[in-house]
Design a protein around this motif. Structure first.
Motif, PDB file in Angstrom:
ATOM      1  N   PHE A 195       0.779  -1.282  -0.116  1.00 13.41           N
ATOM      2  CA  PHE A 195      -0.050   0.085   0.007  1.00 13.41           C
ATOM      3  C   PHE A 195       0.827   1.123   0.058  1.00 13.41           C
ATOM      4  CE2 PHE A 195       0.630  -1.416   4.355  1.00 13.41           C
ATOM      5  CZ  PHE A 195       1.134  -0.151   4.973  1.00 13.41           C
ATOM      6  N   ALA A 196       0.378   2.212  -0.383  1.00 13.19           N
ATOM      7  CA  ALA A 196       1.217   3.567  -0.390  1.00 13.19           C
ATOM      8  C   ALA A 196       1.069   4.263   0.943  1.00 13.19           C
ATOM      9  CB  ALA A 196       0.471   4.565  -1.472  1.00 13.19           C
ATOM     10  N   ARG A 197       2.352   4.461   1.451  1.00 10.34           N
ATOM     11  CA  ARG A 197       2.660   4.879   2.603  1.00 10.34           C
ATOM     12  C   ARG A 197       3.392   6.257   2.833  1.00 10.34           C
ATOM     13  NH1 ARG A 197       5.876   0.241   5.723  1.00 10.34           N
ATOM     14  NH2 ARG A 197       4.122  -1.047   4.842  1.00 10.34           N
ATOM     15  N   SER A 198       3.095   6.749   4.189  1.00 10.27           N
ATOM     16  CA  SER A 198       4.152   8.012   4.177  1.00 10.27           C
ATOM     17  C   SER A 198       5.453   7.601   4.776  1.00 10.27           C
ATOM     18  CB  SER A 198       3.363   8.900   5.230  1.00 10.27           C
ATOM     19  OG  SER A 198       4.320  10.060   5.652  1.00 10.27           O
ATOM     20  N   THR A 199       6.447   8.449   4.319  1.00  9.26           N
ATOM     21  CA  THR A 199       7.910   8.024   4.974  1.00  9.26           C
ATOM     22  C   THR A 199       8.211   9.135   5.907  1.00  9.26           C
ATOM     23  OG1 THR A 199       9.081   9.335   2.968  1.00  9.26           O
ATOM     24  CG2 THR A 199       8.600   6.905   2.729  1.00  9.26           C
ATOM     25  N   VAL A 200       7.373  10.037   6.255  1.00 11.18           N
ATOM     26  CA  VAL A 200       7.575  11.141   7.057  1.00 11.18           C
ATOM     27  C   VAL A 200       6.167  11.523   7.675  1.00 11.18           C
ATOM     28  CG1 VAL A 200       9.238  12.397   5.671  1.00 11.18           C
ATOM     29  CG2 VAL A 200       6.927  12.982   5.542  1.00 11.18           C
ATOM     30  N   ASP A 201       6.458  12.212   9.106  1.00  8.51           N
ATOM     31  CA  ASP A 201       5.194  12.697   9.792  1.00  8.51           C
ATOM     32  C   ASP A 201       4.720  13.985   9.111  1.00  8.51           C
ATOM     33  OD1 ASP A 201       5.344  10.863  11.776  1.00  8.51           O
ATOM     34  OD2 ASP A 201       6.614  11.940  12.919  1.00  8.51           O
ATOM     35  N   GLY A 202       3.543  14.175   8.540  1.00  5.72           N
ATOM     36  CA  GLY A 202       3.311  15.305   8.003  1.00  5.72           C
ATOM     37  C   GLY A 202       1.816  15.253   7.545  1.00  5.72           C
ATOM     38  N   TYR A 203       1.561  15.903   6.466  1.00  3.35           N
ATOM     39  CA  TYR A 203       0.139  16.065   5.839  1.00  3.35           C
ATOM     40  C   TYR A 203       0.333  15.409   4.610  1.00  3.35           C
ATOM     41  CZ  TYR A 203      -0.766  18.868   9.801  1.00  3.35           C
ATOM     42  OH  TYR A 203      -1.001  19.326  11.299  1.00  3.35           O
ATOM     43  N   ALA A 204      -0.727  14.388   4.137  1.00  2.00           N
ATOM     44  CA  ALA A 204      -1.060  13.947   2.798  1.00  2.00           C
ATOM     45  C   ALA A 204      -1.970  15.044   2.051  1.00  2.00           C
ATOM     46  CB  ALA A 204      -1.942  12.817   3.124  1.00  2.00           C
ATOM     47  N   VAL A 205      -1.384  15.309   1.017  1.00  2.00           N
ATOM     48  CA  VAL A 205      -2.066  16.562   0.186  1.00  2.00           C
ATOM     49  C   VAL A 205      -2.069  16.068  -1.243  1.00  2.00           C
ATOM     50  CG1 VAL A 205      -1.106  18.387   1.772  1.00  2.00           C
ATOM     51  CG2 VAL A 205       0.273  17.583  -0.384  1.00  2.00           C
ATOM     52  N   ARG A 206      -2.670  16.834  -2.018  1.00  2.00           N
ATOM     53  CA  ARG A 206      -2.373  17.003  -3.472  1.00  2.00           C
ATOM     54  C   ARG A 206      -1.464  17.899  -3.965  1.00  2.00           C
ATOM     55  NH1 ARG A 206      -7.517  15.247  -6.696  1.00  2.00           N
ATOM     56  NH2 ARG A 206      -8.822  14.389  -5.258  1.00  2.00           N
ATOM     57  N   ALA A 207      -0.390  17.554  -4.512  1.00  2.00           N
ATOM     58  CA  ALA A 207       0.774  18.241  -4.668  1.00  2.00           C
ATOM     59  C   ALA A 207       0.512  19.610  -5.287  1.00  2.00           C
ATOM     60  CB  ALA A 207       1.807  17.518  -5.553  1.00  2.00           C
ATOM     61  N   ALA A 208      -0.553  19.275  -6.391  1.00  2.00           N
ATOM     62  CA  ALA A 208      -0.919  20.766  -7.241  1.00  2.00           C
ATOM     63  C   ALA A 208      -1.465  21.831  -6.134  1.00  2.00           C
ATOM     64  CB  ALA A 208      -1.977  20.484  -7.941  1.00  2.00           C
ATOM     65  N   ASP A 209      -1.855  21.369  -5.046  1.00  4.18           N
ATOM     66  CA  ASP A 209      -2.536  22.435  -3.886  1.00  4.18           C
ATOM     67  C   ASP A 209      -1.374  23.226  -3.139  1.00  4.18           C
ATOM     68  OD1 ASP A 209      -4.939  21.874  -4.468  1.00  4.18           O
ATOM     69  OD2 ASP A 209      -5.278  20.584  -2.809  1.00  4.18           O
ATOM     70  N   THR A 210      -0.130  22.603  -3.507  1.00  2.92           N
ATOM     71  CA  THR A 210       1.054  23.583  -2.913  1.00  2.92           C
ATOM     72  C   THR A 210       1.883  23.997  -3.777  1.00  2.92           C
ATOM     73  OG1 THR A 210       2.615  21.350  -2.914  1.00  2.92           O
ATOM     74  CG2 THR A 210       1.274  21.628  -1.023  1.00  2.92           C
ATOM     75  N   TYR A 211       1.874  24.040  -4.967  1.00  2.47           N
ATOM     76  CA  TYR A 211       2.578  24.740  -6.085  1.00  2.47           C
ATOM     77  C   TYR A 211       2.715  26.230  -5.728  1.00  2.47           C
ATOM     78  CZ  TYR A 211       2.440  20.331  -8.756  1.00  2.47           C
ATOM     79  OH  TYR A 211       2.625  19.292  -9.388  1.00  2.47           O
ATOM     80  N   GLY A 212       4.186  26.597  -5.683  1.00  4.47           N
ATOM     81  CA  GLY A 212       4.231  28.086  -5.557  1.00  4.47           C
ATOM     82  C   GLY A 212       4.418  28.613  -3.906  1.00  4.47           C
TER      83      GLY A 212
END
Length: 414
Positions: free
Chosen positions: A59-76
Protein backbone atom coordinates in the motif's frame (compact mmCIF):
# COMPACT_ATOMS: atom_id res chain seq x y z
CA UNK A 1 50.49 -48.80 -7.30
CA UNK A 2 54.02 -47.54 -7.98
CA UNK A 3 52.92 -46.54 -11.48
CA UNK A 4 50.12 -44.45 -10.00
CA UNK A 5 52.54 -42.68 -7.70
CA UNK A 6 54.93 -42.08 -10.58
CA UNK A 7 52.15 -40.68 -12.72
CA UNK A 8 51.08 -38.38 -9.91
CA UNK A 9 54.63 -37.14 -9.45
CA UNK A 10 55.06 -36.51 -13.16
CA UNK A 11 51.79 -34.55 -13.10
CA UNK A 12 53.39 -32.18 -10.57
CA UNK A 13 55.57 -30.70 -13.31
CA UNK A 14 52.53 -29.80 -15.43
CA UNK A 15 51.99 -26.76 -13.26
CA UNK A 16 48.83 -24.72 -13.82
CA UNK A 17 48.45 -21.03 -13.13
CA UNK A 18 46.11 -19.85 -10.39
CA UNK A 19 43.84 -18.28 -13.03
CA UNK A 20 43.66 -21.59 -14.91
CA UNK A 21 42.92 -23.39 -11.67
CA UNK A 22 40.12 -21.08 -10.56
CA UNK A 23 38.55 -21.07 -14.04
CA UNK A 24 39.14 -24.72 -14.93
CA UNK A 25 38.60 -26.78 -11.81
CA UNK A 26 34.80 -26.67 -11.64
CA UNK A 27 33.45 -29.88 -10.10
CA UNK A 28 29.84 -30.58 -11.05
CA UNK A 29 28.82 -31.93 -7.66
CA UNK A 30 26.31 -29.81 -5.70
CA UNK A 31 24.79 -30.40 -2.31
CA UNK A 32 21.16 -31.41 -1.93
CA UNK A 33 18.38 -28.86 -1.53
CA UNK A 34 16.45 -28.59 1.72
CA UNK A 35 13.81 -26.35 3.27
CA UNK A 36 15.28 -24.00 5.88
CA UNK A 37 13.27 -21.95 8.36
CA UNK A 38 13.83 -18.23 7.91
CA UNK A 39 15.14 -17.92 11.48
CA UNK A 40 17.97 -20.33 10.58
CA UNK A 41 18.62 -19.10 7.04
CA UNK A 42 21.36 -16.50 7.56
CA UNK A 43 24.32 -17.38 5.35
CA UNK A 44 22.42 -20.14 3.56
CA UNK A 45 22.46 -20.25 -0.23
CA UNK A 46 19.05 -20.19 -1.98
CA UNK A 47 18.72 -22.91 -4.61
CA UNK A 48 16.30 -20.79 -6.64
CA UNK A 49 15.28 -17.14 -6.76
CA UNK A 50 12.61 -16.14 -4.25
CA UNK A 51 9.85 -14.08 -5.87
CA UNK A 52 7.50 -11.57 -4.31
CA UNK A 53 4.02 -13.10 -3.88
CA UNK A 54 2.46 -9.64 -3.97
CA UNK A 55 3.39 -5.97 -4.11
CA UNK A 56 5.64 -4.62 -1.38
CA UNK A 57 4.93 -2.75 0.80
CA UNK A 58 1.44 -3.45 -0.53
CA UNK A 59 0.00 0.00 0.00
CA UNK A 60 1.15 3.58 -0.53
CA UNK A 61 2.54 4.86 2.75
CA UNK A 62 4.08 7.99 4.22
CA UNK A 63 7.82 8.13 4.91
CA UNK A 64 7.55 11.23 7.12
CA UNK A 65 5.31 12.73 9.76
CA UNK A 66 3.21 15.36 8.02
CA UNK A 67 0.14 15.94 5.90
CA UNK A 68 -1.10 13.98 2.90
CA UNK A 69 -1.95 16.44 0.14
CA UNK A 70 -2.51 16.91 -3.54
CA UNK A 71 0.85 18.23 -4.72
CA UNK A 72 -0.87 20.69 -7.06
CA UNK A 73 -2.38 22.43 -4.01
CA UNK A 74 1.11 23.36 -2.80
CA UNK A 75 2.63 24.71 -6.00
CA UNK A 76 4.28 28.10 -5.44
CA UNK A 77 4.00 27.87 -1.65
CA UNK A 78 6.59 29.85 0.31
CA UNK A 79 7.15 31.50 3.68
CA UNK A 80 5.83 34.77 2.30
CA UNK A 81 2.94 33.27 0.34
CA UNK A 82 1.85 29.97 1.94
CA UNK A 83 -0.84 27.64 0.67
CA UNK A 84 -3.80 27.24 3.01
CA UNK A 85 -5.34 23.79 3.37
CA UNK A 86 -8.21 22.52 5.48
CA UNK A 87 -7.33 19.54 7.73
CA UNK A 88 -10.04 16.92 7.21
CA UNK A 89 -8.78 14.38 9.74
CA UNK A 90 -5.90 12.07 10.59
CA UNK A 91 -4.71 8.59 9.63
CA UNK A 92 -4.26 6.11 12.48
CA UNK A 93 -1.30 3.71 12.33
CA UNK A 94 -2.19 0.22 11.18
CA UNK A 95 -5.65 1.25 9.96
CA UNK A 96 -7.15 2.25 6.64
CA UNK A 97 -7.83 5.99 6.16
CA UNK A 98 -11.36 7.08 6.89
CA UNK A 99 -11.18 10.27 4.81
CA UNK A 100 -10.10 11.18 1.29
CA UNK A 101 -7.89 14.05 0.21
CA UNK A 102 -9.99 16.40 -1.89
CA UNK A 103 -8.75 19.63 -3.54
CA UNK A 104 -7.76 22.15 -0.88
CA UNK A 105 -7.73 19.46 1.82
CA UNK A 106 -4.93 17.87 3.89
CA UNK A 107 -4.98 14.81 6.14
CA UNK A 108 -2.51 14.34 8.99
CA UNK A 109 -0.46 11.16 8.54
CA UNK A 110 2.35 9.58 10.61
CA UNK A 111 5.47 7.90 9.25
CA UNK A 112 4.37 4.53 7.90
CA UNK A 113 0.72 5.49 7.76
CA UNK A 114 -1.47 4.57 4.78
CA UNK A 115 -1.76 7.33 2.21
CA UNK A 116 -5.41 8.42 1.91
CA UNK A 117 -7.16 8.20 -1.49
CA UNK A 118 -6.65 11.35 -3.55
CA UNK A 119 -3.24 12.21 -2.08
CA UNK A 120 -0.09 12.06 -4.19
CA UNK A 121 2.44 13.58 -1.77
CA UNK A 122 3.15 14.16 1.90
CA UNK A 123 4.33 17.52 3.23
CA UNK A 124 6.67 17.25 6.20
CA UNK A 125 5.18 18.72 9.36
CA UNK A 126 8.27 20.96 9.59
CA UNK A 127 7.12 22.67 6.37
CA UNK A 128 3.73 23.58 7.79
CA UNK A 129 2.29 25.64 10.60
CA UNK A 130 -1.17 25.96 12.04
CA UNK A 131 -2.93 29.07 10.76
CA UNK A 132 -6.06 28.52 12.84
CA UNK A 133 -7.97 25.54 14.18
CA UNK A 134 -8.55 23.12 11.32
CA UNK A 135 -6.33 24.99 8.83
CA UNK A 136 -2.60 24.72 8.05
CA UNK A 137 -0.20 26.87 6.12
CA UNK A 138 2.15 24.99 3.75
CA UNK A 139 5.34 27.02 3.34
CA UNK A 140 7.23 24.77 0.92
CA UNK A 141 5.88 23.13 -2.25
CA UNK A 142 5.70 19.35 -2.64
CA UNK A 143 6.14 17.42 -5.88
CA UNK A 144 4.13 14.27 -6.65
CA UNK A 145 5.75 11.34 -4.81
CA UNK A 146 7.41 13.44 -2.12
CA UNK A 147 7.32 11.96 1.38
CA UNK A 148 5.80 8.64 0.33
CA UNK A 149 6.45 5.26 -1.28
CA UNK A 150 4.20 3.57 -3.81
CA UNK A 151 2.47 0.27 -3.10
CA UNK A 152 4.93 -1.56 -5.34
CA UNK A 153 8.01 0.59 -4.78
CA UNK A 154 9.87 -2.07 -2.76
CA UNK A 155 8.90 -4.86 -5.15
CA UNK A 156 6.33 -5.62 -7.81
CA UNK A 157 4.35 -8.84 -7.56
CA UNK A 158 6.50 -11.60 -9.08
CA UNK A 159 9.75 -9.59 -8.82
CA UNK A 160 12.90 -11.33 -7.57
CA UNK A 161 13.43 -10.58 -3.90
CA UNK A 162 16.66 -12.55 -3.48
CA UNK A 163 18.66 -14.37 -6.16
CA UNK A 164 19.81 -17.95 -6.20
CA UNK A 165 23.45 -18.56 -5.41
CA UNK A 166 24.07 -15.64 -3.04
CA UNK A 167 24.28 -16.26 0.73
CA UNK A 168 21.37 -14.73 2.60
CA UNK A 169 22.22 -11.58 4.56
CA UNK A 170 20.31 -9.89 7.35
CA UNK A 171 18.64 -7.49 4.92
CA UNK A 172 17.63 -10.40 2.67
CA UNK A 173 15.93 -12.10 5.61
CA UNK A 174 14.13 -8.84 6.36
CA UNK A 175 12.65 -8.49 2.87
CA UNK A 176 11.63 -12.16 2.87
CA UNK A 177 9.86 -11.68 6.18
CA UNK A 178 8.11 -8.58 4.81
CA UNK A 179 6.87 -10.72 1.92
CA UNK A 180 5.49 -13.33 4.30
CA UNK A 181 8.12 -16.01 3.62
CA UNK A 182 8.73 -18.30 6.60
CA UNK A 183 11.22 -20.66 4.91
CA UNK A 184 13.51 -20.85 1.91
CA UNK A 185 14.73 -23.66 -0.32
CA UNK A 186 18.50 -23.69 0.11
CA UNK A 187 21.49 -25.89 -0.61
CA UNK A 188 22.66 -28.03 2.28
CA UNK A 189 25.95 -26.89 3.76
CA UNK A 190 28.77 -28.84 2.08
CA UNK A 191 30.17 -31.49 4.38
CA UNK A 192 33.94 -31.13 4.14
CA UNK A 193 36.17 -33.94 5.33
CA UNK A 194 39.52 -32.78 6.74
CA UNK A 195 42.11 -35.55 6.74
CA UNK A 196 45.46 -34.88 8.40
CA UNK A 197 48.38 -37.18 7.55
CA UNK A 198 51.87 -37.90 8.79
CA UNK A 199 53.63 -40.04 11.39
CA UNK A 200 55.01 -36.87 12.93
CA UNK A 201 51.59 -35.20 13.35
CA UNK A 202 49.87 -35.55 16.75
CA UNK A 203 46.62 -34.08 18.15
CA UNK A 204 46.76 -30.51 19.52
CA UNK A 205 45.88 -31.83 22.96
CA UNK A 206 49.20 -33.69 23.15
CA UNK A 207 50.78 -32.31 26.32
CA UNK A 208 54.43 -33.17 25.66
CA UNK A 209 55.95 -33.63 22.21
CA UNK A 210 58.52 -36.23 21.37
CA UNK A 211 61.47 -35.10 19.28
CA UNK A 212 60.28 -34.63 15.70
CA UNK A 213 56.57 -34.48 16.52
CA UNK A 214 54.34 -31.52 15.64
CA UNK A 215 50.82 -30.76 16.75
CA UNK A 216 48.16 -30.67 14.05
CA UNK A 217 47.90 -26.92 13.52
CA UNK A 218 46.11 -27.11 10.19
CA UNK A 219 42.92 -29.05 10.88
CA UNK A 220 41.28 -26.61 13.31
CA UNK A 221 42.24 -23.59 11.18
CA UNK A 222 40.98 -25.28 8.01
CA UNK A 223 37.71 -26.08 9.77
CA UNK A 224 37.27 -22.37 10.51
CA UNK A 225 37.85 -21.49 6.85
CA UNK A 226 35.36 -24.18 5.82
CA UNK A 227 32.74 -22.51 8.02
CA UNK A 228 33.63 -19.13 6.51
CA UNK A 229 32.97 -20.65 3.08
CA UNK A 230 29.53 -21.87 4.16
CA UNK A 231 30.54 -25.48 4.75
CA UNK A 232 30.32 -27.90 7.66
CA UNK A 233 33.75 -29.26 8.63
CA UNK A 234 34.07 -32.98 9.32
CA UNK A 235 37.51 -33.58 10.89
CA UNK A 236 38.65 -37.15 10.22
CA UNK A 237 41.64 -37.22 12.54
CA UNK A 238 45.25 -38.04 11.74
CA UNK A 239 46.21 -40.82 9.34
CA UNK A 240 49.74 -42.27 9.61
CA UNK A 241 52.08 -42.59 6.65
CA UNK A 242 50.61 -45.90 5.64
CA UNK A 243 49.26 -46.46 2.13
CA UNK A 244 46.44 -48.79 3.13
CA UNK A 245 45.34 -46.56 6.00
CA UNK A 246 45.31 -43.48 3.75
CA UNK A 247 43.36 -45.34 1.04
CA UNK A 248 40.75 -46.43 3.58
CA UNK A 249 40.41 -42.95 5.09
CA UNK A 250 40.05 -41.24 1.71
CA UNK A 251 37.59 -43.80 0.35
CA UNK A 252 35.39 -43.35 3.40
CA UNK A 253 35.60 -39.55 3.13
CA UNK A 254 34.69 -39.55 -0.56
CA UNK A 255 31.73 -41.84 0.12
CA UNK A 256 30.36 -39.69 2.95
CA UNK A 257 31.29 -36.06 2.21
CA UNK A 258 30.87 -33.39 -0.45
CA UNK A 259 34.50 -32.20 -0.46
CA UNK A 260 37.64 -33.92 0.83
CA UNK A 261 40.66 -31.94 2.05
CA UNK A 262 43.93 -33.74 2.75
CA UNK A 263 46.20 -31.70 4.97
CA UNK A 264 49.98 -32.22 4.98
CA UNK A 265 49.85 -34.77 2.22
CA UNK A 266 50.87 -33.28 -1.12
CA UNK A 267 54.62 -32.73 -1.00
CA UNK A 268 56.60 -34.88 -3.40
CA UNK A 269 58.74 -36.51 -0.72
CA UNK A 270 59.44 -40.20 -0.78
CA UNK A 271 56.89 -40.97 1.96
CA UNK A 272 54.08 -38.96 0.45
CA UNK A 273 51.37 -41.35 -0.68
CA UNK A 274 48.59 -38.82 -1.24
CA UNK A 275 48.82 -38.55 -5.02
CA UNK A 276 48.77 -42.32 -5.45
CA UNK A 277 45.91 -42.72 -3.01
CA UNK A 278 43.84 -39.99 -4.69
CA UNK A 279 44.54 -41.36 -8.17
CA UNK A 280 43.15 -44.71 -7.06
CA UNK A 281 39.88 -43.26 -5.76
CA UNK A 282 38.12 -43.20 -9.13
CA UNK A 283 37.55 -41.22 -12.30
CA UNK A 284 38.17 -38.62 -13.53
CA UNK A 285 41.11 -38.49 -11.11
CA UNK A 286 43.86 -35.94 -10.64
CA UNK A 287 43.26 -32.64 -12.40
CA UNK A 288 46.60 -31.10 -11.44
CA UNK A 289 49.41 -31.69 -8.97
CA UNK A 290 51.05 -28.31 -9.02
CA UNK A 291 49.98 -24.65 -9.07
CA UNK A 292 52.19 -21.70 -9.98
CA UNK A 293 51.72 -20.18 -6.55
CA UNK A 294 53.96 -19.20 -3.65
CA UNK A 295 53.46 -20.41 -1.02
CA UNK A 296 51.64 -23.58 -2.08
CA UNK A 297 53.07 -24.92 -5.33
CA UNK A 298 52.61 -28.64 -4.46
CA UNK A 299 48.81 -28.44 -4.37
CA UNK A 300 46.78 -31.36 -5.67
CA UNK A 301 43.30 -31.04 -7.12
CA UNK A 302 41.27 -34.05 -8.16
CA UNK A 303 37.74 -35.30 -8.62
CA UNK A 304 36.79 -38.78 -7.48
CA UNK A 305 33.33 -40.08 -8.38
CA UNK A 306 32.09 -36.48 -8.53
CA UNK A 307 33.61 -35.42 -5.20
CA UNK A 308 36.39 -32.78 -5.33
CA UNK A 309 39.57 -33.70 -3.45
CA UNK A 310 42.08 -31.03 -2.41
CA UNK A 311 45.58 -32.03 -1.36
CA UNK A 312 47.26 -29.21 0.55
CA UNK A 313 50.96 -28.50 1.16
CA UNK A 314 52.45 -29.79 4.39
CA UNK A 315 53.37 -26.45 5.92
CA UNK A 316 50.39 -25.03 7.85
CA UNK A 317 50.88 -21.49 6.55
CA UNK A 318 51.04 -22.72 2.96
CA UNK A 319 48.00 -24.92 3.53
CA UNK A 320 45.91 -22.04 4.84
CA UNK A 321 46.98 -19.66 2.06
CA UNK A 322 46.15 -22.24 -0.62
CA UNK A 323 42.84 -23.21 0.92
CA UNK A 324 41.74 -19.58 1.19
CA UNK A 325 42.67 -18.93 -2.43
CA UNK A 326 41.62 -22.22 -4.07
CA UNK A 327 39.80 -24.42 -1.56
CA UNK A 328 37.18 -21.99 -0.32
CA UNK A 329 35.92 -21.28 -3.87
CA UNK A 330 35.49 -25.04 -4.37
CA UNK A 331 33.49 -25.39 -1.14
CA UNK A 332 31.31 -22.44 -2.12
CA UNK A 333 30.74 -23.84 -5.61
CA UNK A 334 29.71 -27.26 -4.30
CA UNK A 335 27.35 -25.50 -1.90
CA UNK A 336 25.59 -23.77 -4.81
CA UNK A 337 27.19 -20.39 -4.22
CA UNK A 338 27.62 -18.65 -7.58
CA UNK A 339 27.77 -15.12 -6.12
CA UNK A 340 30.12 -15.21 -3.12
CA UNK A 341 30.38 -12.18 -0.85
CA UNK A 342 33.20 -9.79 -1.75
CA UNK A 343 36.34 -9.87 0.36
CA UNK A 344 36.98 -6.67 2.33
CA UNK A 345 39.96 -4.76 1.00
CA UNK A 346 41.83 -1.51 1.43
CA UNK A 347 44.33 0.50 -0.63
CA UNK A 348 47.74 0.96 0.94
CA UNK A 349 51.28 1.96 0.02
CA UNK A 350 54.04 -0.64 0.19
CA UNK A 351 56.59 0.12 2.89
CA UNK A 352 59.32 -1.86 1.09
CA UNK A 353 60.01 -3.91 -2.02
CA UNK A 354 58.33 -7.26 -2.64
CA UNK A 355 60.55 -9.52 -4.75
CA UNK A 356 58.88 -12.04 -7.03
CA UNK A 357 59.48 -14.13 -10.14
CA UNK A 358 57.50 -14.01 -13.36
CA UNK A 359 55.39 -17.05 -14.06
CA UNK A 360 53.98 -17.56 -10.57
CA UNK A 361 51.48 -15.78 -8.36
CA UNK A 362 52.86 -14.70 -4.98
CA UNK A 363 50.64 -14.21 -1.92
CA UNK A 364 52.46 -11.92 0.50
CA UNK A 365 51.24 -11.29 4.04
CA UNK A 366 51.21 -7.65 5.16
CA UNK A 367 50.53 -5.58 8.24
CA UNK A 368 48.61 -2.37 7.55
CA UNK A 369 49.00 0.80 9.62
CA UNK A 370 47.98 4.33 8.62
CA UNK A 371 47.71 3.46 4.94
CA UNK A 372 51.10 1.72 4.80
CA UNK A 373 51.43 -2.01 4.07
CA UNK A 374 54.50 -3.68 5.55
CA UNK A 375 55.36 -7.05 3.94
CA UNK A 376 55.91 -9.90 6.40
CA UNK A 377 58.45 -12.44 5.20
CA UNK A 378 59.47 -15.76 6.68
CA UNK A 379 59.50 -19.51 6.16
CA UNK A 380 56.24 -21.07 5.01
CA UNK A 381 56.14 -23.17 8.19
CA UNK A 382 55.77 -20.09 10.40
CA UNK A 383 52.16 -19.51 11.43
CA UNK A 384 53.20 -16.37 13.34
CA UNK A 385 53.47 -14.60 9.96
CA UNK A 386 49.74 -15.14 9.45
CA UNK A 387 48.75 -14.12 12.96
CA UNK A 388 50.70 -10.86 12.59
CA UNK A 389 49.14 -10.07 9.21
CA UNK A 390 46.11 -7.85 8.64
CA UNK A 391 45.72 -9.18 5.11
CA UNK A 392 47.64 -10.11 2.01
CA UNK A 393 48.84 -8.67 -1.29
CA UNK A 394 48.80 -10.65 -4.53
CA UNK A 395 51.72 -10.23 -6.91
CA UNK A 396 50.41 -11.39 -10.29
CA UNK A 397 52.25 -14.00 -12.33
CA UNK A 398 53.26 -11.49 -15.00
CA UNK A 399 55.10 -9.26 -12.50
CA UNK A 400 58.68 -9.49 -11.30
CA UNK A 401 58.02 -7.87 -7.97
CA UNK A 402 56.60 -4.63 -6.59
CA UNK A 403 58.79 -1.68 -5.58
CA UNK A 404 58.37 0.23 -2.33
CA UNK A 405 55.79 2.99 -2.62
CA UNK A 406 53.50 1.06 -4.94
CA UNK A 407 49.80 1.50 -4.25
CA UNK A 408 48.36 -1.99 -3.73
CA UNK A 409 45.04 -3.61 -2.89
CA UNK A 410 45.25 -5.44 0.43
CA UNK A 411 42.68 -8.19 0.93
CA UNK A 412 41.82 -8.00 4.61
CA UNK A 413 41.23 -10.89 6.97
CA UNK A 414 37.80 -10.78 8.54
Amino acid sequence: MADLAGAAHREFFAVRTVAETLAGFRPAHRTTVETVALDDAQGRVPAEPVLAPHELPGFARSTVDGYAVRAADTYGASEGLPSYLDVAGAVAMGRAPEVDVAPGVAVAVPTGGVLPPGADAVVMVEHTQEAMAGTIEVVRPAAPGDGMVRADEDARAGAELVPAGRPLRAQDLGVLAAAGATSVRAHARPRVAIVSTGDEVVPPATAALEVGQVRDASAVALAALVRDAGGAPDPRGIVPDDRDALHAALRAAVAECDVVVVSAGSSVGARDETAAAVAALGAPGIWTHGIALRPGKPTLLAEACGVPVIGLPGNPRSALVVFRLVGMPVVRLVGGMTDPPPEPSVRARLERDIPSAAGRLDVVQVAVRDGVATPLFGASALLSILTAADGYVVVTDDATGLPAGTEVDVTLYR
